[in-house]
Motif scaffolding. Structure first.
Motif, PDB file in Angstrom:
ATOM      1  N   LYS A   1      24.508 -22.124  -1.371  1.00  0.00           N
ATOM      2  CA  LYS A   1      24.145 -22.149   0.048  1.00  0.00           C
ATOM      3  C   LYS A   1      23.022 -21.159   0.332  1.00  0.00           C
ATOM      4  O   LYS A   1      22.046 -21.475   1.005  1.00  0.00           O
ATOM      5  CB  LYS A   1      25.357 -21.804   0.917  1.00  0.00           C
TER       6      LYS A   1
ATOM      7  N   TYR B   1      19.476 -21.985   1.968  1.00  0.00           N
ATOM      8  CA  TYR B   1      18.995 -21.408   3.221  1.00  0.00           C
ATOM      9  C   TYR B   1      17.681 -20.643   3.000  1.00  0.00           C
ATOM     10  O   TYR B   1      16.820 -20.604   3.885  1.00  0.00           O
ATOM     11  CB  TYR B   1      20.046 -20.472   3.832  1.00  0.00           C
TER      12      TYR B   1
ATOM     13  N   GLN C   1      23.946 -21.428  10.599  1.00  0.00           N
ATOM     14  CA  GLN C   1      24.337 -21.639   9.198  1.00  0.00           C
ATOM     15  C   GLN C   1      24.576 -20.292   8.512  1.00  0.00           C
ATOM     16  O   GLN C   1      25.566 -20.091   7.819  1.00  0.00           O
ATOM     17  CB  GLN C   1      23.209 -22.342   8.430  1.00  0.00           C
TER      18      GLN C   1
ATOM     19  N   ARG D   1      27.789 -18.687   9.626  1.00  0.00           N
ATOM     20  CA  ARG D   1      28.974 -19.281   8.986  1.00  0.00           C
ATOM     21  C   ARG D   1      29.127 -18.755   7.561  1.00  0.00           C
ATOM     22  O   ARG D   1      30.220 -18.411   7.134  1.00  0.00           O
ATOM     23  CB  ARG D   1      28.848 -20.816   8.972  1.00  0.00           C
TER      24      ARG D   1
END
Lengths: 218, 218, 218, 218
Positions: A187, A191, D201, D204
């Motif tokens: 992730k 990102y 995002q 989270r």
């Protein structure tokens, strides 16, 4: 020498005022140069280019860990000779193109010698990390004479700095399950790419806005 | 050129960012060097030697007044060529002997060239003023190359700084009767001598206390 | 509890973030108030009245030493209840009369409650020490409610601060011969009186200069 | 009163030291509270929550422009009565959830009275602008008594602050073609949404990383 003795000897030398004063001097020099460039750019462009400047002297723990990881002897001479980030300065900037201009002007100065450049903005690290790292040498004048001191300067965008905050948090977590760790890493890496994308969009828009300024004067 | 025009042209050049940035750079360099010396001395002596460091860039008004007083043309080139205190740094110290040591170490540095020394501590001004003034030159590196910049460094004791406060207040009073003014000047001059006397007594006592420290370790 | 255990428990409580944050809050409140008064006075008098403001939270060592000296139990509750200088702020001023005016205006504020005043300017300590000590209480607001926090504020002149530097140096010397110590103490005490004398002369001269300002406007 | 006279009278009152000192006091109070909360959060969460705190007193020009735009009389009383952002403090934070927690704890303090809240994070402005604006009142204690002072506190994320930089640049461009302006506005608005998306995002992911920390201790 035992592991404990090596560490203690290293610590003694790294905490000696003479060593620390020279590190601080080098940091000051680079900070002053960056502040001056920041002001020059502001005058030229009518907008701020650097958001913040921070610095640090690498801790004994961190030096020891890095030397052991590289299978190098844990002593002061090796640390000084092999590690280029004992003294570090970080400039967080708004846009990528300003970073290259700042780096160019800084290293164009006669008393700043560029030793090495690692461009993690053009070629990000596997985890997504993006920065421009310069290793430079600056002269330190004391009453005993002139000595060269190496400094690692990291340039990164505000957005990448925000990302790096999270990456840094993750580093300090321990005993994470292999699967969870991999998943978070993925992730983070995703990102990082998205952030870099927005950084570039915003830069293009800024260039468009910059151009408006020039036309206005005509 | 008319008096007004000369002033305006001078002002324009003195307020130009390029000029001010170089002045600030020179100030930063000297400040960093003094801070480093301050820390070195603290390590060596176990006591602070500098109480405070301040700086200023000479104002347009003050430059114009000084040029007129010296019957010099009011323009930028003359100001830069003839006035040595356009850029000033002041270090307020606790003791006179520390001041001489600081001055010695500072001017011993390869990139600090001593241009002139005026020792108003050894030879006070008529009004009682006591300070050590050094005019030095330091290199300023920019992307265009290296340029020499002159800085006047004033060293004075805390006690003399206190005295100077009052002397400064007096300067800003106007239309004072001749007699009153002379009378105040005389008192100021007398107190300056008394303060210098106490400074010296305190220094002798400090040396006696310093010596105790050395003996303790035996 | 053993001496070692008492010390460790005390240390734990004094180093707890919650305690330190409240101390820092109280320091900030007093510092802001002093800075505001400093600016008010500057506007009213056209001259600076405070030379510097410093602060400190009393160290564990110092607290333990003071409790033992007073034959008090070494624990947190006793420290908080009996020692009024756990949190300290010092304002170094140019003149004695300004100190009294500052103290008056500060304690006139509704949220500053004066608990105790010790005037070592009017009645110097035996060693020559001169300061005005105020113990005050200020409200600390947190999300849990409002708590009163005690702060010791020391006001002294620049000249007395210079004197105190030397007195402080002497305190840290050990194993000094009785005769030498007494002799130095006597000198310190004598110089304290001379400094106080000069302080007063300078203040009278300042008042004379102040008055000139008023007359000018007539 | 003529437009020019109204402006001059307003300027006089806004530049009066008494007004400015009270504004600065209010700023200091809020800054100290935010710094304390920042430290509390760091202790509780093991990570920084505020990246930077800045403040400003609204300029005369800006006040006049705003009063005219709102068709209000240009005078001091109206400015004080109708404009809630004469004194402003901005806290740039890493994550949105921290912002709500900070705002909650700040307004829970007895001496901070919440007057109004505008949540442009939940409901962004048309141009994409996202921030949380709180108007609060804090007591200012002076020797004359206690006075309430209004402060506008803006909370925003680092990423939104980066976006706002560009929006701000655009405001200062003039004589832009209608079409160009609309096109840039549209892009800015689109990027604002993308940035907000990444912010969420990242938040989270941060929560996921935070949780790892808790599990580690088990």
């Amino acid at each position: 020498m035992s592991k404990k003795n090596a560490r203690e000897k290293l610590m003694q030398e790294l905490l000696a005022p003479e060593y620390r004063l020279k590190c601080e001097y080098a940091i000051h020099i680079i900070e002053v140069k960056l502040e001056m460039l920041m002001e020059q750019f502001y005058v030229e462009r009518g907008r701020p280019v650097i958001s913040s400047i921070t610095s640090r002297i690498k801790t004994v723990d961190s030096i020891e860990r890095k030397l052991r990881k590289k299978n190098l002897p844990v002593d002061f001479a090796t640390a000084e000779g092999k590690l280029s980030d004992l003294v570090g300065v970080r400039a967080t900037c708004f846009f990528e193109d300003d970073i290259y201009k700042l780096a160019e002007r800084l290293t164009a100065q006669e008393d700043v010698v560029l030793i090495r450049e690692k461009d993690y903005m053009k070629k990000p690290k596997a985890n997504g990390y993006q920065s421009l790292h310069l290793t430079v040498e600056v002269p330190i004048y004391t009453q005993e004479g002139c000595e060269k001191k190496r400094v690692e300067i990291q340039f990164r965008t505000v957005a990448m700095d925000f990302w790096a905050q999270l990456d840094y948090q993750l580093c300090y977590k321990k005993n994470i399950e292999e699967k969870t760790s991999r998943q978070i890493q993925e992730k983070l890496s995703k990102y990082a790419k998205e952030i870099a994308g927005i950084d570039r969009q915003m830069m293009r828009l800024r260039k468009q806005i910059d151009k408006l300024g020039t036309e206005r004067d005509v």
